[in-house]
Design a protein around this motif. Structure first.
Motif, PDB file in Angstrom:
ATOM      1  N   ALA A   1       0.905  -1.114  -0.025  1.00  0.00           N
ATOM      2  CA  ALA A   1      -0.010   0.115  -0.001  1.00  0.00           C
ATOM      3  C   ALA A   1       0.855   1.306   0.001  1.00  0.00           C
ATOM      4  O   ALA A   1       1.857   1.335   0.668  1.00  0.00           O
ATOM      5  CB  ALA A   1      -0.909   0.032   1.212  1.00  0.00           C
ATOM      6  N   PRO A   2       0.814   2.163  -0.987  1.00  0.00           N
ATOM      7  CA  PRO A   2       1.706   3.413  -1.102  1.00  0.00           C
ATOM      8  C   PRO A   2       1.650   4.123   0.595  1.00  0.00           C
ATOM      9  O   PRO A   2       2.584   4.626   0.694  1.00  0.00           O
ATOM     10  CB  PRO A   2       0.928   4.108  -2.080  1.00  0.00           C
ATOM     11  CG  PRO A   2       0.085   3.138  -2.922  1.00  0.00           C
ATOM     12  CD  PRO A   2      -0.229   2.121  -2.057  1.00  0.00           C
ATOM     13  N   THR A   3       0.280   4.193   1.166  1.00  0.00           N
ATOM     14  CA  THR A   3       0.429   4.990   2.356  1.00  0.00           C
ATOM     15  C   THR A   3       1.226   4.364   3.584  1.00  0.00           C
ATOM     16  O   THR A   3       1.853   5.108   4.479  1.00  0.00           O
ATOM     17  CB  THR A   3      -1.070   4.916   2.896  1.00  0.00           C
ATOM     18  OG1 THR A   3      -1.657   5.931   2.418  1.00  0.00           O
ATOM     19  CG2 THR A   3      -1.243   5.636   4.225  1.00  0.00           C
ATOM     20  N   CYS A   4       1.825   3.048   3.164  1.00  0.00           N
ATOM     21  CA  CYS A   4       2.726   2.510   4.096  1.00  0.00           C
ATOM     22  C   CYS A   4       4.194   3.312   4.370  1.00  0.00           C
ATOM     23  O   CYS A   4       4.552   3.369   5.423  1.00  0.00           O
ATOM     24  CB  CYS A   4       2.875   0.847   3.881  1.00  0.00           C
ATOM     25  SG  CYS A   4       1.779  -0.072   4.171  1.00  0.00           S
ATOM     26  N   VAL A   5       4.301   3.938   3.395  1.00  0.00           N
ATOM     27  CA  VAL A   5       5.618   4.924   3.435  1.00  0.00           C
ATOM     28  C   VAL A   5       5.499   6.023   4.342  1.00  0.00           C
ATOM     29  O   VAL A   5       6.333   6.475   4.909  1.00  0.00           O
ATOM     30  CB  VAL A   5       5.809   5.526   1.995  1.00  0.00           C
ATOM     31  CG1 VAL A   5       4.955   6.782   1.662  1.00  0.00           C
ATOM     32  CG2 VAL A   5       7.243   6.084   1.954  1.00  0.00           C
TER      33      VAL A   5
ATOM     34  N   ALA B   1       1.437   9.155   9.063  1.00  0.00           N
ATOM     35  CA  ALA B   1       1.293  10.429   8.722  1.00  0.00           C
ATOM     36  C   ALA B   1       0.466  11.144   7.689  1.00  0.00           C
ATOM     37  O   ALA B   1      -0.130  10.234   6.792  1.00  0.00           O
ATOM     38  CB  ALA B   1       2.700  11.166   8.449  1.00  0.00           C
ATOM     39  N   PRO B   2      -0.260  12.246   7.567  1.00  0.00           N
ATOM     40  CA  PRO B   2      -1.004  12.610   6.437  1.00  0.00           C
ATOM     41  C   PRO B   2      -0.492  12.089   5.083  1.00  0.00           C
ATOM     42  O   PRO B   2       0.838  12.507   4.946  1.00  0.00           O
ATOM     43  CB  PRO B   2      -1.171  14.143   6.571  1.00  0.00           C
ATOM     44  CG  PRO B   2      -0.809  14.368   8.067  1.00  0.00           C
ATOM     45  CD  PRO B   2       0.124  13.534   8.618  1.00  0.00           C
ATOM     46  N   SER B   3      -1.070  11.675   4.289  1.00  0.00           N
ATOM     47  CA  SER B   3      -0.825  10.862   3.243  1.00  0.00           C
ATOM     48  C   SER B   3      -1.592  11.218   2.072  1.00  0.00           C
ATOM     49  O   SER B   3      -2.898  11.399   2.110  1.00  0.00           O
ATOM     50  CB  SER B   3      -0.958   9.515   3.455  1.00  0.00           C
ATOM     51  OG  SER B   3      -0.692   8.744   1.986  1.00  0.00           O
ATOM     52  N   PRO B   4      -0.981  11.742   0.683  1.00  0.00           N
ATOM     53  CA  PRO B   4      -1.782  11.946  -0.426  1.00  0.00           C
ATOM     54  C   PRO B   4      -2.414  10.700  -0.927  1.00  0.00           C
ATOM     55  O   PRO B   4      -3.415  10.744  -1.746  1.00  0.00           O
ATOM     56  CB  PRO B   4      -0.768  12.397  -1.473  1.00  0.00           C
ATOM     57  CG  PRO B   4       0.380  11.850  -0.877  1.00  0.00           C
ATOM     58  CD  PRO B   4       0.436  11.701   0.427  1.00  0.00           C
ATOM     59  N   PHE B   5      -2.053   9.414  -0.365  1.00  0.00           N
ATOM     60  CA  PHE B   5      -2.512   8.285  -1.202  1.00  0.00           C
ATOM     61  C   PHE B   5      -3.871   7.718  -0.321  1.00  0.00           C
ATOM     62  O   PHE B   5      -4.698   7.138  -1.251  1.00  0.00           O
ATOM     63  CB  PHE B   5      -1.548   7.214  -0.937  1.00  0.00           C
ATOM     64  CG  PHE B   5      -0.078   7.605  -1.601  1.00  0.00           C
ATOM     65  CD1 PHE B   5       0.076   7.685  -2.823  1.00  0.00           C
ATOM     66  CD2 PHE B   5       1.028   7.832  -0.603  1.00  0.00           C
ATOM     67  CE1 PHE B   5       1.129   8.212  -3.332  1.00  0.00           C
ATOM     68  CE2 PHE B   5       2.251   8.205  -1.089  1.00  0.00           C
ATOM     69  CZ  PHE B   5       2.383   8.418  -2.449  1.00  0.00           C
ATOM     70  N   GLY B   6      -3.877   7.863   0.861  1.00  0.00           N
ATOM     71  CA  GLY B   6      -4.939   7.513   1.672  1.00  0.00           C
ATOM     72  C   GLY B   6      -5.232   5.928   1.488  1.00  0.00           C
ATOM     73  O   GLY B   6      -4.125   5.229   1.737  1.00  0.00           O
ATOM     74  N   ALA B   7      -6.347   5.522   1.395  1.00  0.00           N
ATOM     75  CA  ALA B   7      -6.558   4.208   1.244  1.00  0.00           C
ATOM     76  C   ALA B   7      -6.512   3.534  -0.217  1.00  0.00           C
ATOM     77  O   ALA B   7      -6.790   2.506  -0.485  1.00  0.00           O
ATOM     78  CB  ALA B   7      -7.866   3.501   1.897  1.00  0.00           C
ATOM     79  N   ILE B   8      -6.145   4.411  -1.163  1.00  0.00           N
ATOM     80  CA  ILE B   8      -6.153   4.116  -2.424  1.00  0.00           C
ATOM     81  C   ILE B   8      -4.961   3.575  -3.174  1.00  0.00           C
ATOM     82  O   ILE B   8      -3.772   4.158  -2.785  1.00  0.00           O
ATOM     83  CB  ILE B   8      -6.733   5.299  -3.185  1.00  0.00           C
ATOM     84  CG1 ILE B   8      -8.203   5.618  -3.007  1.00  0.00           C
ATOM     85  CG2 ILE B   8      -6.805   5.042  -4.649  1.00  0.00           C
ATOM     86  CD1 ILE B   8      -8.901   6.813  -3.298  1.00  0.00           C
ATOM     87  N   GLY B   9      -4.790   2.790  -3.976  1.00  0.00           N
ATOM     88  CA  GLY B   9      -3.598   2.704  -4.867  1.00  0.00           C
ATOM     89  C   GLY B   9      -2.931   1.086  -4.422  1.00  0.00           C
ATOM     90  O   GLY B   9      -3.318   0.621  -3.559  1.00  0.00           O
ATOM     91  N   GLU B  10      -1.999   1.055  -5.268  1.00  0.00           N
ATOM     92  CA  GLU B  10      -0.869  -0.185  -4.866  1.00  0.00           C
ATOM     93  C   GLU B  10       0.189   0.058  -5.853  1.00  0.00           C
ATOM     94  O   GLU B  10       0.452   0.420  -6.932  1.00  0.00           O
ATOM     95  CB  GLU B  10      -1.835  -1.379  -5.774  1.00  0.00           C
ATOM     96  CG  GLU B  10      -1.143  -2.752  -5.069  1.00  0.00           C
ATOM     97  CD  GLU B  10      -1.676  -3.504  -3.900  1.00  0.00           C
ATOM     98  OE1 GLU B  10      -1.210  -4.597  -3.548  1.00  0.00           O
ATOM     99  OE2 GLU B  10      -2.568  -2.845  -3.182  1.00  0.00           O
TER     100      GLU B  10
END
Length: 437
Positions: free
Chosen positions: A39-43, A52-61
């Motif tokens: 998940a991108p937000t794992c970064v 932390a605040p993420s531009p990816f949220g729960a979306i993407g792979e």
């Protein structure tokens, strides 16, 4: 007991943590081709496991792609399963490098250096750590007794490193309470940081099997020493010949090395956000800790930001091969990939700008007045992570080295980390980092 062996696909993230997921060993060939979903937000998971605040949220792979030449398999020959993992590149689903892949960011920096100067980086990380909560001896800095008490740990660490394909170089009792240092021999390019990630994890795994817990935290006790990371760097041409050394220079620096060093010093205030990226890093980066307070290069000076390392043989060929710069303003809160990428980009910028070989200091800069420091071109480095992040964000040149969205995401990550420490005393902050690193 029945087992289905697992392999861990690992990445080093913004917090310098090694994270990932495991898959069955029988799927290795498929995973080498297709990777493992991530998940991108794992970064944006901080070192305190807050997102932390993420531009990816729960979306993407994105995909973690295990890199075949990073495989580690260590059998401790006890009743535990072997440790088996690969370090990964992170790509988009269509196979392109992902903008927040720390390993990919280092690869880009190394490519820039090669394109500019036709040289490969050759280097190694020195690591310091402390054993937690078990002070077996006191007043025994560098002592044989303190070493003997930890001989089993040291020999087990050396054996694990060797099994992993690294070349152990040394193990020693350091100055601080229950503090030890180990080194491995140099490698080329991205493998320099691969070795650093692997080595830290193997130390933790080894210590755990001996009933110990270690920490690589930047500093545990502000009244004592900290745990630094020293990054040694030299440069080789395509034939493996050193291009770092020039006997005509008073201190041995070639024009290439000098320009690289000048770039690192020019942009040091901004790259500290990557190499010393914790709140307590700046408790260590103060005068008279054998640490770094100013943007200077010194000859065999353990308080310089860049140290010209000593050589031991006066034959020209041997000296040239040994000659290297040691970057001392780093610690293990940093991902080895991001730390090295920032240093390489700064050095490459110095080469691109055709900077001159910098003057080498031979004195205690903390004794000079601000006017005298300014006259000689020295400045006090940032004294907090907040200040380093501000310098980074305000330096358009530094920001231009990285993918477009990277700086804002990294900044949000670090600001969130700082928010988790609000209300804590410095001593409490040190304890928080000691628990997580």
């Amino acid at each position: 007991m029945i087992r289905n062996p697992l392999i861990f696909a690992a990445v080093s993230d913004f917090a310098g943590k090694t994270r990932g997921k495991a898959f069955p060993e029988q799927d290795l060939n498929m995973r080498l081709r297709r990777g493992v979903g991530w998940a991108p937000t794992c970064v944006q998971i901080t070192c305190f496991d807050v997102i932390a605040p993420s531009p990816f949220g729960a979306i993407g792979e994105v995909l973690m792609i295990p890199q075949k030449d990073t495989e580690v398999r260590v059998n401790f020959q006890d009743d535990t399963p072997p440790e088996h993992f690969f370090l990964c590149d992170i790509t988009t689903l269509d196979g392109k490098p992902w903008s927040c892949c720390t390993r990919g960011i280092l690869k880009a920096a190394l490519k820039r250096l090669y394109t500019l100067a036709g040289v490969r980086l050759y280097g190694a990380f020195e690591h310091e750590f402390q054993i937690k909560d078990k002070a077996l001896t006191a007043n025994d800095a560098y002592g044989i007794n303190a070493f003997s008490l930890r001989r089993q740990l040291g020999e087990s660490i050396m054996a694990a490193l060797a099994q992993a394909g690294l070349q152990p170089d040394s193990f020693m009792k350091e100055y601080g309470t229950e503090q030890y240092e180990f080194t491995v021999k140099p490698k080329h390019g991205v493998a320099v940081a691969d070795a650093a990630v692997t080595a830290r994890e193997l130390v933790r795994m080894t210590a755990r099997r001996l009933g110990e817990e270690v920490t690589f935290a930047p500093i545990q006790d502000i009244a004592s020493v900290g745990n630094g990371v020293h990054i040694h760097m030299s440069f080789q041409d395509g034939g493996g010949n050193s291009v770092s050394y020039d006997p005509k220079d008073p201190h041995g620096m070639s024009k290439l090395t000098g320009a690289f060093a000048a770039g690192v010093l020019k942009y040091l205030d901004a790259i500290l956000a990557f190499t010393a990226p914790s709140a307590v890093s700046y408790q260590r980066l103060t005068p008279h800790r054998w640490s770094v307070a100013y943007n200077n290069i010194g000859f065999e000076d353990r308080e310089a930001a860049l140290r010209i390392s000593p050589v031991t043989d006066k034959s020209p060929e041997s000296v040239a091969q040994q000659f290297n710069l040691e970057y001392r303003a780093a610690d293990a809160a940093a991902s080895p990939y991001l730390a090295l990428a920032a240093i390489v980009h700064a050095g490459a910028q110095g080469i691109e700008e055709k900077l001159s070989i910098p003057p080498v200091s031979h004195e205690d800069l903390s004794l000079l007045s601000e006017d005298e420091l300014a006259k000689r071109g020295y400045t006090r480095n940032p004294q907090s992570l907040e200040e380093a992040l501000e310098r980074m964000n305000n330096d358009d040149t530094v920001c231009s080295w990285f993918p477009e969205e990277f700086i804002s995401i990294y900044t949000a990550h670090k600001k969130c980390e700082l928010e988790q420490l609000e209300g804590e005393s410095v001593e409490e902050q040190c304890a928080s980092y000691a628990r997580t690193y």
